[in-house]
Design a protein around this motif. Structure first.
Motif, PDB file in Angstrom:
ATOM      1  N   ASP A 121      -6.928 -41.973 -72.307  1.00 17.52           N
ATOM      2  CA  ASP A 121      -6.938 -42.304 -73.734  1.00 17.52           C
ATOM      3  C   ASP A 121      -8.378 -42.465 -74.198  1.00 17.52           C
ATOM      4  O   ASP A 121      -9.317 -42.397 -73.400  1.00 17.52           O
ATOM      5  CB  ASP A 121      -6.120 -43.560 -74.026  1.00 17.52           C
ATOM      6  N   ALA A 174     -10.110 -44.997 -75.339  1.00 18.43           N
ATOM      7  CA  ALA A 174     -10.847 -46.148 -74.801  1.00 18.43           C
ATOM      8  C   ALA A 174     -11.377 -45.853 -73.406  1.00 18.43           C
ATOM      9  O   ALA A 174     -12.511 -46.202 -73.068  1.00 18.43           O
ATOM     10  CB  ALA A 174      -9.948 -47.382 -74.794  1.00 18.43           C
ATOM     11  N   ALA A 175     -10.556 -45.199 -72.584  1.00 19.10           N
ATOM     12  CA  ALA A 175     -10.975 -44.898 -71.220  1.00 19.10           C
ATOM     13  C   ALA A 175     -12.090 -43.856 -71.199  1.00 19.10           C
ATOM     14  O   ALA A 175     -13.046 -43.965 -70.418  1.00 19.10           O
ATOM     15  CB  ALA A 175      -9.772 -44.406 -70.415  1.00 19.10           C
ATOM     16  N   LYS A 234     -14.237 -43.345 -73.584  1.00 16.42           N
ATOM     17  CA  LYS A 234     -15.418 -44.035 -74.103  1.00 16.42           C
ATOM     18  C   LYS A 234     -16.082 -44.874 -73.011  1.00 16.42           C
ATOM     19  O   LYS A 234     -17.310 -44.857 -72.856  1.00 16.42           O
ATOM     20  CB  LYS A 234     -15.015 -44.912 -75.287  1.00 16.42           C
ATOM     21  N   ALA A 235     -15.276 -45.605 -72.259  1.00 18.87           N
ATOM     22  CA  ALA A 235     -15.820 -46.463 -71.206  1.00 18.87           C
ATOM     23  C   ALA A 235     -16.435 -45.649 -70.073  1.00 18.87           C
ATOM     24  O   ALA A 235     -17.434 -46.051 -69.483  1.00 18.87           O
ATOM     25  CB  ALA A 235     -14.722 -47.369 -70.663  1.00 18.87           C
ATOM     26  N   ALA A 257     -18.997 -43.717 -78.333  1.00 18.79           N
ATOM     27  CA  ALA A 257     -19.272 -45.156 -78.232  1.00 18.79           C
ATOM     28  C   ALA A 257     -20.416 -45.613 -79.127  1.00 18.79           C
ATOM     29  O   ALA A 257     -20.685 -46.803 -79.207  1.00 18.79           O
ATOM     30  CB  ALA A 257     -19.594 -45.527 -76.780  1.00 18.79           C
ATOM     31  N   THR A 298     -15.319 -39.004 -82.638  1.00 18.23           N
ATOM     32  CA  THR A 298     -14.049 -39.525 -82.135  1.00 18.23           C
ATOM     33  C   THR A 298     -12.920 -38.509 -82.265  1.00 18.23           C
ATOM     34  O   THR A 298     -12.107 -38.331 -81.338  1.00 18.23           O
ATOM     35  CB  THR A 298     -13.683 -40.822 -82.877  1.00 18.23           C
ATOM     36  N   GLU A 330     -10.560 -37.003 -79.201  1.00 17.47           N
ATOM     37  CA  GLU A 330      -9.097 -37.091 -79.189  1.00 17.47           C
ATOM     38  C   GLU A 330      -8.464 -35.709 -79.054  1.00 17.47           C
ATOM     39  O   GLU A 330      -7.449 -35.544 -78.363  1.00 17.47           O
ATOM     40  CB  GLU A 330      -8.616 -37.788 -80.457  1.00 17.47           C
TER      41      GLU A 330
END
Length: 809
Positions: free
Chosen positions: A439, A441-442, A444-445, A451, A457, A461
């Protein structure tokens, strides 16, 4: 063996160096971090959203105290470095010396301040750090601000303060805005958009002097004699590398600190990174090359072969809600040709510059979705001869016909850059997804893609969707609560289609697992029934939130807030005396003027509510419904009654609108604004419904926001008369009541159904009449002052209450 590493400056570049080091070799370095600011690393490029109110400082902190502690970084924040002894390899700060094996300069840059007479007055600032941002955040309605500089920083500063209600003028010496990133046509569109938001733009304007009074800034004087009064003057005219400390230490310095391909200075044990460096004659201000430098420097310190190479850069920016993109060289020249697309109705402009069948430059305004694809063509030097006819339409139209946009994303090569800020290519993101990042968030991390500024973004996606295929989980609509599997939209549709006219019918017919619903679904179902069946359904007070049951906002100490209604922000001496008397009588600790032009009595005890309501009712004051999902306020300016710029009676219109709409239950709170001229003193362009009075009538906007989200209204329609403005507003509110999800503000609802859908229904005169009639019918049943109802019950106990108060005194 652990090496002692000292870093001067906790900016974004040096922060990224630390990240790389602790990830690749935890414990390899004993790190001491100096910073003159009293804080650690934060995302400076996100100061603009902080200024605009979209985010807080806490949201943009990248390394907090816990992070530094977890990685054994000794923090010397709020401490300046006063000397460096390279022979002894010691850095001396204001609070003591620290030895080093390796030293990094991350001293960044200083804002350039034009040495105009008066530049040292109080109120003349730059736009560089959190303190500058906080100073600008103090500017609001009634303040005048001048911003010198029509580049990115200047425009972001202007937009942020204008969003807070300040009267902002941008002064720019060049012929169009952002001339380094945009051509003249795109600069014109940007200027037009800024002026539509109430910002005055003066081009080819040369500043001469800053005038002051009692040591504070008073005005900016231009060389043509124009005087621009201001309470704050912001200079945003560029930056200069901060090299003073490096010079004192004897390092080689030009425009910046000289570094080689490995980010090493003229001292083999001293390095530099970020905006303070000069590499092959170039300086750097964008974040992407700074992050490249940080990666190279970390690898150099770890003994890996790495070299920094300057790259062709793209600029993808979002200024005041305007999407901008530029890449390459878009200057005119012999042997070059342009492909231009203009769509004035949608505010879209695209210009491609071609030389010898190669794309060499691109400028885009309003629609930048294909920016990365064009940028890749520029970097690769791709021959575009075969796609020349469809090139301007982007990757989705190559091959002669439109294709699925996801196919265009899938066709991007692995080296295509997706995240410009962090230099993350498609291949890196795809590898992360293959490694389990399922996903946003993952991703991005794992990769840091999206980020930073967040403009990539959507592409990230799309890559998730392309890479995971059927395993990609699109966000699904959530059920209204755990009592059923139905969404809000399902429940509302079934209430109408099955003619369910009671809560019991909903629980029974729609398969509720809880016999009488729960605290989540009962308020929503109560509203849907009330709005859809006003003649048949009886409002259930027990299905409302506590504030609505108490008819006052509960405070954190258990007391309540009481806000009388002031029609259109207008009051009179009798009402003010009644409020003052009530505040004295009931020992109200705080009396505050609200942003909605009313007076809030804070700290009223629950047992005193009926009695203070009774006293206020006697003076003709009714509930302001500051606690309700309904009409809150109608903010107005003084209009033609007093203002020399007023075009219509904005105050009178605001009063009529509030009197028409008050007491109506809506899916969420509703706020209106009416400004008497385009100067927009009532901040109508960020309201749920905002009306701007102009010479020819009234411009009605809807779906604005100024809370956790900040959004400008969208033009619903223009009308010629006050009566039409009222009819259109009432019809819009009723359309919102009939169709929106409970707890969706109008801007969220309009985004779901589309502005065109709303416009079509409001423009249909038969439908408009039906909506107005439905609203009035509902109002005739449900509009009442809840304070008056309780105040009547309190009348019998008022003498006793008065005696109790006297005894307490």
């Amino acid at each position: 063996m652990t090496e002692k590493l000292v870093i001067i400056g906790a900016g974004m570049a040096s922060g990224r160096v630390i990240e790389h080091l602790v990830e690749a070799a935890p414990g390899a370095f004993d790190i001491t971090l100096f910073n003159a600011e009293p804080r650690g690393n934060y995302n400076r490029i996100m100061l603009s959203p902080v200024l605009a109110g979209d985010q807080t400082y806490a949201d943009i902190v990248t390394h907090d105290d816990d992070w530094y502690a977890a990685h054994n970084v000794t923090c010397r924040f709020g401490e300046r470095v006063v000397g460096i002894d390279r022979d002894q390899k010691v850095v001396t700060g204001e609070k003591g010396a620290v030895p080093y094996d390796k030293l990094i300069f991350g001293t960044g840059s200083n804002p350039f301040m034009i040495p105009l007479p008066g530049h040292d007055l109080d109120g003349v600032i730059a736009y560089r750090d959190l303190e500058d941002t906080e100073r600008m955040m103090q500017m609001g309605s009634g303040n005048k601000v001048v911003v010198i500089g029509g580049g990115l920083l200047g425009l972001e500063a202007a937009a942020g303060m204008a969003a807070r209600g300040a009267d902002v003028t941008v002064v720019h010496i060049m012929g169009h805005l952002m001339e380094r990133q945009l051509d003249e046509a795109a600069g014109y569109l940007l200027k037009k958009s800024l002026e539509a938001k109430g910002i005055t733009v003066k081009l080819q304007a040369n500043s001469k002097e800053i005038a002051g009074r009692d040591g504070k800034v008073r005005a900016l004087m231009l060389d043509d004699g124009t005087e621009l009064p201001c309470d704050l003057l912001v200079m945003a005219v560029g930056i200069r590398p901060n090299v003073a400390l490096a010079q004192e230490a004897g390092l080689a310095v030009g425009k910046g600190i000289h570094v080689d391909d490995h980010m090493c200075t003229s001292d083999a044990d001293v390095f530099a990174v970020g905006e303070c460096v000069e590499h092959d004659g170039a300086l750097f201000g964008l974040v992407a090359p700074l992050y490249d430098q940080a990666k190279v420097l970390a690898q150099t310190l770890l003994g890996d072969a790495a070299t920094f190479r300057q790259k062709t850069l793209s600029t993808k920016l979002k200024v005041t809600g305007c999407d901008l993109f530029s890449a390459g060289d878009f200057a005119e020249g012999a042997g070059r040709e342009d492909i231009v697309l203009r769509d004035p109705a949608k505010g879209i402009y695209k210009r491609l510059v071609i030389e010898e069948d190669r794309l060499v430059g691109a400028v885009m305004y309003g629609d930048t979705a294909d920016g990365n694809w064009f940028f890749q063509l520029i970097k690769d030097g791709t021959n575009i001869d075969e796609m020349r006819e469809t090139l301007i339409f982007g990757p989705a139209f190559q091959g002669g016909a439109a294709v699925d946009p996801l196919s265009a994303v899938a066709a991007l090569p692995p080296e295509a850059e997706i995240c410009g800020c962090n230099g993350i290519c498609k291949g890196t993101i795809v590898d992360a997804i293959a490694g389990g990042a399922s996903d946003l968030a993952a991703v991005k991390a794992t990769t840091k893609a999206s980020a930073s500024c967040g403009t990539c973004t959507g592409l990230v996606e799309q890559l998730l969707q392309v890479t995971l295929g059927d395993d990609f989980q699109m966000p699904t609509a959530q059920p209204i609560c755990g009592c059923c599997d139905l969404t809000h939209e399902d429940v509302r549709r079934l209430i109408k289609s099955r003619e369910l006219k009671s809560q019991a019918a909903v629980w029974q017919e729609l398969g509720w697992t809880t016999p009488n619903g729960c605290h989540v679904c009962r308020p929503a179902v109560n509203f849907y029934l009330l709005a859809d069946w006003p003649l048949e359904y009886q409002d259930d007070p027990q299905s409302r939130f506590v504030n609505e049951r108490k008819h006052a906002n509960i405070q954190k100490d258990g007391t309540f807030s009481v806000v009388p209604r002031m029609w259109g922000g207008i009051t009179n001496p009798n009402e003010l005396r009644a409020i003052a008397d009530a505040a004295d009588k009931y020992n109200v600790p705080t009396v505050k003027v609200t942003g909605g032009q009313r007076i809030d009595l804070l700290g009223v005890r629950g047992e005193d509510l009926p009695f203070i309501w009774a006293d206020l009712n006697k003076a003709g004051l009714v509930s302001g419904h500051a606690y309700s999902k309904g009409l809150r306020t109608v903010k107005t300016c003084v209009g033609t009654d007093h203002c020399r710029f007023g075009t219509q009676d904005s105050t009178g219109l605001g009063i009529k609108l509030e009197q028409a709409l008050w007491g109506s239950w809506t899916p969420h709170k509703v706020k209106l604004g009416v400004s008497g001229c385009p100067r927009n003193c009532a901040e109508a362009t960020c309201k749920d419904v905002g009306i701007i009075c102009v010479d020819g009538g009234y411009q009605v906007g809807v779906a604005g926001a100024a809370g956790m989200d900040v959004k400008e209204t969208e033009r619903l329609c223009d009308v010629a008369t006050e009566a039409e403005a009222i009819d259109v507003t009432v019809a819009f509110v009723q359309l919102y009541r009939e169709n929106a999800k409970y707890l969706d503000r109008p801007y969220k609802w309009v985004a779901k159904v589309g502005l065109e859908w709303v416009q079509e229904r409001i423009a249909d005169l038969d439908e408009r009449a039906r909506l107005i009639a439905a609203f009035e019918q509902s109002q005739s049943i449900y509009r009442k002052d809840p304070w008056a109802e309780h105040a009547q019950q309190a009348q019998r106990y008022q003498p006793l209450a008065d005696l109790t108060l006297e005894a307490a005194e």
